[in-house]
Design an enzyme around this catalytic site. Sequence first.
Site, short mmCIF file in Angstrom:
data_model
loop_
_atom_site.label_atom_id
_atom_site.label_comp_id
_atom_site.label_asym_id
_atom_site.label_seq_id
_atom_site.Cartn_x
_atom_site.Cartn_y
_atom_site.Cartn_z
N GLU A 191 0.81 -1.22 0.00
CA GLU A 191 0.00 0.00 0.00
C GLU A 191 0.84 1.27 0.00
O GLU A 191 0.57 2.19 -0.76
CB GLU A 191 -0.95 0.04 1.21
CG GLU A 191 -2.23 -0.75 1.03
CD GLU A 191 -2.06 -2.23 1.26
OE1 GLU A 191 -0.99 -2.64 1.77
OE2 GLU A 191 -2.99 -2.99 0.97
N HIS A 260 -10.40 -4.51 10.57
CA HIS A 260 -11.04 -4.36 9.26
C HIS A 260 -12.33 -3.55 9.33
O HIS A 260 -13.12 -3.57 8.39
CB HIS A 260 -11.35 -5.72 8.64
CG HIS A 260 -10.17 -6.43 8.07
ND1 HIS A 260 -9.17 -6.94 8.85
CD2 HIS A 260 -9.82 -6.69 6.79
CE1 HIS A 260 -8.26 -7.51 8.07
NE2 HIS A 260 -8.63 -7.37 6.82
#
Lengths: 458, 331
Positions: A191, A260
């Site tokens: 990322e 998450h």
Amino acid sequence: MTQILMPALSPTMEEGKLAKWLVKEGDTVKSGDILAEIETDKATMEFEAVDEGRIGRILVPEGTEGVKVNQPIAELVGDGEVARPVAAAKSETPAPETKREVEAPKKAGAPAAAPEAQAALAGPEVPEGTEMVTQTVREALRDAMAEEMRRDDTVFLMGEEVAQYQGAYKVSQGLLDEFGAQRVIDTPITEQGFAGLGVGAAFGGLKPIVEFMTWNFAMQAIDQIINSAAKTRYMSGGQMHSPMVFRGPNGPASRVGAQHSQDYSAWYASVPGIKVVAPYFAADAKGLLKAAIRDPNPVVFLENEIVYGRSFPVPKLDDFVLPIGKARVVKEGTSVTIVSYSICVGQILEAAEKLAAEGIDAELIDLRTLRPLDTEAVIRSVRKTNRLVTVEQGWPVCSIGSELCAVVTQEAFDWLDAPPTKVTGKDVPMPYAANLEKLALPTVDDIVRAAKAVCYRS
Amino acid sequence: MENPAASKGNGAGSNSADLKKFYSDMLLIRRFEEKAGQLYGMGLIGGFCHLYIGQEAVVVGMQAAARPDDQVITAYRDHGHMLACGMDPKGVMAELTGRQSGYSKGKGGSMHMFSEEKRFYGGHGIVGAQIPLGTGLAFSNKYRGNDNVTLTYFGDGAANQGQVYESFNMAELWKLPVIYIIENNQYAMGTSVERASSQADFSKRGSSFNIPGETIDGMDVEAVFDAGRRAVAHCRAGKGPIILEMKTYRYRGHSMSDPAKYRTREEVQEVREKRDPIEHLGNKLMSQGLATAEDLKAIDQDIRNVVNHASDFAKESPEPDRAELYTDVLA
């Protein structure tokens, strides 16, 4: 006899299509054999047998859509057992319960959502008499990207699984076929690297769309988003900039636990140098994503996994672009202003119906953009209703609601008849247990309660 | 523009004209940095100020090997890179003093300067962040199908950041035209390479990604230039990224506020006396009869004039207008 049940194949799946049976009645199966192919809104998955035996009756024929999770789809019989008639099996099938009220989408959206969405669509960008097509938010986002990529060949999409896999949540479905591997680029799981690479490509004159599989993973990249993308225009005295979009699903999905399940809205909305968009309706998703791709600034585009599958009308226009930075009154009312964004817009719509039944006429505002925040729209409404309730899934401290309450208190103090009130997620990391997760998130009842409280109704 | 010395070269072989240009380019950086240090001491430059003194041969040799349309990006020890890209010393110095006529209108400072015109993409204050950015610039070249190369500079300290290896992986995977120039000045602030790096041979840092690497004496501008030309050719030929480790040394502290207690005065003195890139080249010019001591003195005087002009300009320029506070946030 054992019933074979429709499996849940993702955290948010509630129903799916039984695409194909790979066994027929009378076949003997053992554990690990593939029984069927099941299509979710994200992917087509193979479904394996767990138990051994012989397929008795197939209860759900292939090609059936909307098969609920846990619904019996076939029977497995042991040696010597005889399959019972279908009718009997059907009659004892209990209606499958879904306990996940949190994520309960309007069932496939269209009919239930149509009136509210029509109201929401009224605006200068949609000429009267425009034909509407029903689309999922997922499709609207894809169309927005495809249209902009056709229009401008410096626009490209990069991220994990965006190309060959067709998107982890199928948002980029079909884009690789149309635009090729040079413009739809699968990245390694990296990322910080690909976010920074995207910013560099934007410095170099391209218009990247950087997809994060979820915004949770973008925490690895937040330095590049803020220090490199957001600040460079300022630090360079206006010379250098990064016109680009960072996008992906934000906020809790379902049962995926603390790492998450976080709403980053308030984080990004606090940063000068970027714009932050968080739509709910499909039309807004499309019109605002197109605007974000064209915007000369870096735009953080916060989607929602559960909302991806909801369907709403989208105006059938060749080039439907909405202005970033404008909230919309989704429903007019006089008793209380309820403000929200993203998935919670669905909840305030439901809450408004309940409140109406009790004689409270709520005005609903969908912020759509979180930076710049359309505080004028909120203040205008509060001056009419004299009451404010904000709703979001994010944490309560320093939230979007905190900001709205502060602004309204400062700018519309004399119009207020009750303390501005926040409904938010609870001040805890997201728990996994179904009951605790439900407690951690705002519910329609929470919103109703807050609205009644500011109306001094018990 | 008043930068008589520095500009990107044309990739030609080094000859006597090149050597003189290398000399004056390096000297411009040296004198500019000395002046910046002085202005810092006078309180005219604030915040962090990282001087490039000692490392001049690296950027001068590399930029001479590049084309003017190749891109350059580095971290916060960036004054030398800007001068070597041909940016105006007045605009750089005025940015250091936080004035309206600085490259970033006074809003960036020492660590955050840019020039689209000179293809200088910063000037980045976060250690390691410029590496994915430089890789992205290279991506944009590949995407457009041009043959530009991106020179991405970073130090031995930044070389330990994770995003370096994320970038290496993608750069080799997609054969991006990027030269990673690791300026190994032996200290990441106060931590020596030996104390921070399990693999201290930085030319090998790309080996697990199949990126070739080379170690060069970064105090020898000709060696740097030669390596730079090879690396540029490698990238332009579409062979993907390449790593150049430049063994160099900074004479000053990490920043102006660093007393540099982590090394001895003798260590610094020895490098200054035995390996100084400018003195080394000056001696060579004289010994080969390419310049006299007087010639070199004249070059120095010209450069001092340029730097003094830059300094005067930076002191006299007004501070940014109050209204600038709110400009350039968004387009």
